[in-house]
Structures are given as structure tokens and as C-alpha cells.
Enzyme design. Structure first.
Site, PDB file in Angstrom:
ATOM      1  N   SER A  60      -0.479  22.801 -80.655  1.00  0.00           N
ATOM      2  CA  SER A  60      -1.992  23.085 -80.376  1.00  0.00           C
ATOM      3  C   SER A  60      -1.897  24.748 -80.390  1.00  0.00           C
ATOM      4  O   SER A  60      -0.887  25.346 -80.699  1.00  0.00           O
ATOM      5  CB  SER A  60      -2.184  22.589 -78.934  1.00  0.00           C
ATOM      6  N   LYS A  61      -3.228  25.073 -80.242  1.00  0.00           N
ATOM      7  CA  LYS A  61      -3.366  26.702 -80.285  1.00  0.00           C
ATOM      8  C   LYS A  61      -2.397  27.371 -79.249  1.00  0.00           C
ATOM      9  O   LYS A  61      -2.220  28.475 -79.772  1.00  0.00           O
ATOM     10  CB  LYS A  61      -4.798  26.939 -80.155  1.00  0.00           C
ATOM     11  N   ARG A  62      -2.062  26.609 -78.312  1.00  0.00           N
ATOM     12  CA  ARG A  62      -1.405  27.594 -77.278  1.00  0.00           C
ATOM     13  C   ARG A  62       0.118  27.906 -77.871  1.00  0.00           C
ATOM     14  O   ARG A  62       0.594  28.824 -77.461  1.00  0.00           O
ATOM     15  CB  ARG A  62      -1.210  26.763 -75.996  1.00  0.00           C
ATOM     16  N   GLY A  82       1.079  28.738 -80.918  1.00  0.00           N
ATOM     17  CA  GLY A  82       0.996  29.617 -82.084  1.00  0.00           C
ATOM     18  C   GLY A  82      -0.335  29.432 -82.861  1.00  0.00           C
ATOM     19  O   GLY A  82      -1.124  28.329 -82.610  1.00  0.00           O
TER      20      GLY A  82
END
Ligand code: GLU
Length: 466
Positions: free
Chosen positions: A239-241, A243
Site C-alpha cells: 500500500s502507499k504506506r 512506499g
């Protein structure tokens, strides 16, 4: 001929997971002298946009991944889909369903209350009575309701689905005539001549439905390769968290296309223990049968390592060109060569390389306090003055070695260790103790800037001592 495709839905940006399957598809087509085509799946007018489609194309351009032929936009193919809907209706392989929303909701609730799988109950499958007024019918395909649907998958092996567990007569066209996702995918893959489909295994559950469409229309079923997802180090879907997931964010962060593609090809595919692959090698060696059966793990250090490798091995003119995206224009040929030779194996990203370069090219306005304390003691100022005077008197100063000779002269004449000149000179030139070789730094800065920085540091020291 092998024809593969990438079929993104333009809902935002190009996701690195999507890029990985696009790369696999591209490599497999190239390896076989086949074609890699692009289809934009933009039928969902509420979620799709031209900007998003353009963003995907921009990312492909940056990466140098060229598709063959023109791009197919699903939004422009309603007539084609309508023709096949009519054909299935005419052949009795699809039918109009007049079930109202309320009826469907009620059916679903009853099934849920009984802990049953929610599915259409086939009410209009063989309906002969009077159709209700005021309902825009949807079109449903007659799916096999028993028996098995076999997905022959090149990564996962044969997967058998029981029709009664997963299928119902699913909708192929909505009340307003708009065709649905699995229906158009199957038609397009056939019409575009796609015979090998490499895509994420999040699509595996769609495949039996698409097989129903292929079979109803008498189309050949392509070979499928469902690629396991990319996971984070905790084993969860990336997920965006974890990277950036937007491909173009990697450009901004200073990754090179080669590093990103090399990184992605190794996520889920391997060739022995080789880590570094040129595009040519990837094309020669890639085979979807070697795709791993389990999820791959995203690892930023690996990407950084690859990026550092590619930066180090990029020619200086090319690097200088790449650095222009950070508003850095390196003009003089000699300086550019010395500067980049000195810095290119110190940076993990182009952005870092740009920062290191700017740091050197900017006259320090601030001196690290600890470094000053350490370097400016004893006769440091005298040493700097002596060095400055010699530089000022010298005629031809170009190469790092020209500056080095002068440093050596000072060391000899003043009978001091190299550190006694190196430390104060470093702080004078760079404002801190770290950085690349001083003789190179001076050759990059040139005589005037070197003298200016020495004079500034001497003034700074004098002011501090007042
Ligand atoms: N449009 C789908 C997506 O963006 C891909 C469809 C496919 O590969 O079959 O996830």
C-alpha cells in the site's frame, strides 16, 4: 505469434503492480518476436478520465516501453459490443432479465438469511410469460450452472472451479445498454488477437466468467498467467504506506527507468541468482513459466542498490541531461566530467546526486560549528592564507592534480601534516567536514570561487574570534 497486452483502467496513476505485469507482458511479446498492445479500459465513466489515461501513457514514455499499434479505448467500442450482445440474444445464449431492484434485493436478503451464496435465481432464463412494464431489462448470459470451469494457468497450474459455486447468469449489459466488464474484456482480447494474458491474480476470480463469454461466442481461450501480488515486508498487499505506488513518483524521487524495471522484473520472477538485467537480457531471459507461485516482497533497499548501480554506470553527459529535471544545468564540459565522476558513486538517487552537486556548487553561507572548532585551531588561518596566496599566483589551474600539487607545496614548506591543510580547507570550501576529494572540488569550482571561499572562511573565523 505471441500477442500480449496491458489493459489498465484509467482511474488515477500507473501503479507499480500494474507496471510489473505490463513489463512481463512486454518482455514475453518481445522475446517471441510478437506484439505487445495497449487497451485502455475506460468504460466506467464515473471513475475513468482522459487525464488518468494520459498519465499512464506518460509513464510508459518515461520508461521507454513501447506498445505496438494504436491504443484501443473501450469507450469507443460500444457498437462492437452491441453486435455481440445481439448475437447472443439471437442465438438464445443470453436473455433479457426484468427483475426489479427491489426483487433483487429481496432475493439477496433471503439468500443471506439462509447463509446461502447470493446469486441470481434464473427467473427469466427460460421465461415465456408476460414481461413486467416499466423495467429496463438487463441482459444476462446463460452460464453453465453445473460442471467445472477449468482455468489453465501458466503460473498456478490448472485451476478447476465448480460452476455452481461461483457462477450465475451474470449481467453482460445493463439496463441502459452499457456492456459489463468481463464481457468486454473477453471480446476485446479475442478481437485484438491476444493469445497470452499476463495479469495480476486479483483477476483470477474474473477468469471463469470470461471463459463463459469466450465459449458462448465460440472464441479460442487465451493462455493465462495470473501473477501473485506484491507484498510489503509484513506480508500484506503493498500500500502507499510501504512506499510510492505511483510509477511517476519514482521518477520524481530520482530513480532511473532501468533501475525501476530491473527492480520490478525481479519481483516475482528470477533467473538463477542474477540481480542485474539489462533490457536486452530481460527480453532474452524472461519466461512467464518462471514466475513465482507465491507473492513477492517489495524491498526499497534493493531498489536503491539497483539505482545506485545504474547511476554509477550512466555516462556523464547522460547524467547531466537527467539532472536537468532538478533545475540543475551543468555547462562546462570539464567540470561536468570531474563533478559527476566524483559524485556518481555516492548517490542512491538522481535527486540525491542533484543535491550533492548543488551543495558543492553553492558558496557556503553556513559553517558546521563542530567542524569549525575542530579545523580552525593552531595555525589554520596561516595555512589557508598561504594556500590562498599560492593559488592566486598560479596561472594554469585546471585539473584536480594542479590543486593537489599546491597543497603538497604548502605541506612541505610549512612542514605540516596533510590534515592541517585538508581540514580547514574542507570547511572553507564546503562548510563541513564531509564531501568528495578536495582537489576535485577545487577543480570543479575553479580558481576564483576557490579563493572566494577561502577568503570567506577566514573572515568568518576572524568574526567569530572577536
Ligand atoms: N483493467 C484491469 C485493471 O486495471 C485489468 C484487466 C485485465 O488485465 O484483464 O486491473
Amino acid at each position: 505469434m505471441v500477442v500480449t497486452r496491458f489493459a489498465p483502467s484509467p482511474t488515477g496513476y500507473l501503479h507499480i503492480g500494474g507496471l510489473r505485469t505490463a513489463l512481463f507482458s512486454y518482455l514475453w511479446a518481445k522475446k517471441n518476436g510478437g506484439k505487445f498492445v495497449l487497451r485502455i479500459e475506460d468504460t466506467d465513466k464515473a471513475r475513468n478520465s482522459q487525464e488518468a489515461a494520459d498519465a499512464i501513457l506518460e509513464a510508459f514514455k518515461w520508461l521507454g516501453l513501447e506498445h505496438d499499434g494504436s491504443i484501443t479505448y473501450q469507450s469507443q467500442r460500444d457498437d462492437i459490443y452491441a453486435k455481440y450482445i445481439k448475437q447472443l440474444l439471437d442465438e438464445g445464449k443470453a436473455y433479457k432479465c426484468y427483475m426489479s431492484k427491489e426483487e433483487l434485493t429481496e432475493l439477496r436478503e433471503t439468500q443471506m438469511a439462509k447463509n446461502e451464496r447470493t446469486k441470481y435465481n434464473g427467473k427469466y432464463r427460460d421465461f415465456t410469460g408476460e414481461t413486467p412494464e416499466g423495467v429496463e431489462p438487463v441482459i444476462r448470459i446463460k452460464a453453465p450452472l453445473s460442471g467445472e470451469i477449468l482455468v489453465r494457468d501458466g503460473v498456478k497450474g490448472d485451476i478447476s472451479f465448480q460452476a455452481e459455486d461461483i457462477l450465475d447468469d451474470f449481467v453482460i449489459a445493463r439496463g441502459d445498454g452499457a456492456p459489463t466488464y468481463n464481457f468486454v474484456v473477453a471480446i476485446d482480447d479475442h478481437l485484438m488477437g491476444i493469445n497470452e494474458v499476463i495479469r495480476g491474480d486479483d483477476h483470477l476470480s474474473n477468469t471463469p466468467k470470461q471463459i463463459v463469454v469466450y465459449e458462448a461466442l465460440g472464441f479460442d481461450i487465451p493462455k493465462f498467467y495470473h501473477v501473485p501480488m506484491i507484498h510489503n515486508s509484513a506480508g500484506k498487499k503493498l500500500s502507499k504506506r510501504d512506499g510510492a505506488t505511483d510509477v511517476m513518483a519514482y521518477k520524481e524521487m530520482g530513480y532511473t527507468p532501468q533501475a525501476l524495471l530491473n527492480f520490478l522484473v525481479r519481483l516475482g520472477w528470477s533467473h538463477g541468482d542474477q540481480e542485474i538485467f539489462s533490457m536486452e537480457e530481460m527480453q532474452n531471459l524472461f519466461n512467464p513459466k518462471d514466475i513465482n507461485k507465491s507473492a513477492s516482497i517489495y524491498n526499497t533497499e534493493k531498489l536503491d542498490w539497483l539505482n545506485a548501480h545504474y547511476i554509477k554506470n550512466t555516462s556523464n553527459p547522460e547524467l547531466a541531461e537527467l539532472l536537468t529535471q532538478y533545475d540543475l544545468v551543468l555547462t562546462s564540459h570539464d567540470k561536468k566530467e570531474i563533478l559527476l565522476d566524483e559524485l556518481k558513486d555516492r548517490a542512491k538517487t538522481l535527486k540525491e546526486l542533484a543535491e550533492l552537486t548543488k551543495e558543492i556548487l553553492t558558496t557556503p553561507s553556513f559553517y558546521d560549528e563542530k567542524a569549525v572548532k575542530k579545523a580552525f585551531k593552531g595555525n589554520a588561518i596561516e595555512v589557508l592564507n598561504t594556500f590562498g596566496a599560492k593559488i592566486s599566483a598560479a596561472d594554469e589551474l585546471h585539473l584536480p592534480s594542479d590543486y593537489h600539487h599546491i597543497m603538497e607545496e604548502v605541506v612541505k614548506e610549512m612542514d605540516i601534516g596533510f590534515g592541517k591543510i585538508g581540514q580547514p580547507l574542507r570547511v572553507a570550501l564546503l562548510g563541513k567536514m564531509s564531501g568528495p576529494g578536495l582537489d576535485s572540488v577545487m577543480a570543479i569550482l575553479g580558481k576564483n570561487e576557490t579563493m572566494l571561499r577561502i577568503a570567506n572562511a577566514i573572515t568568518m573565523d576572524a568574526q567569530n574570534n572577536i
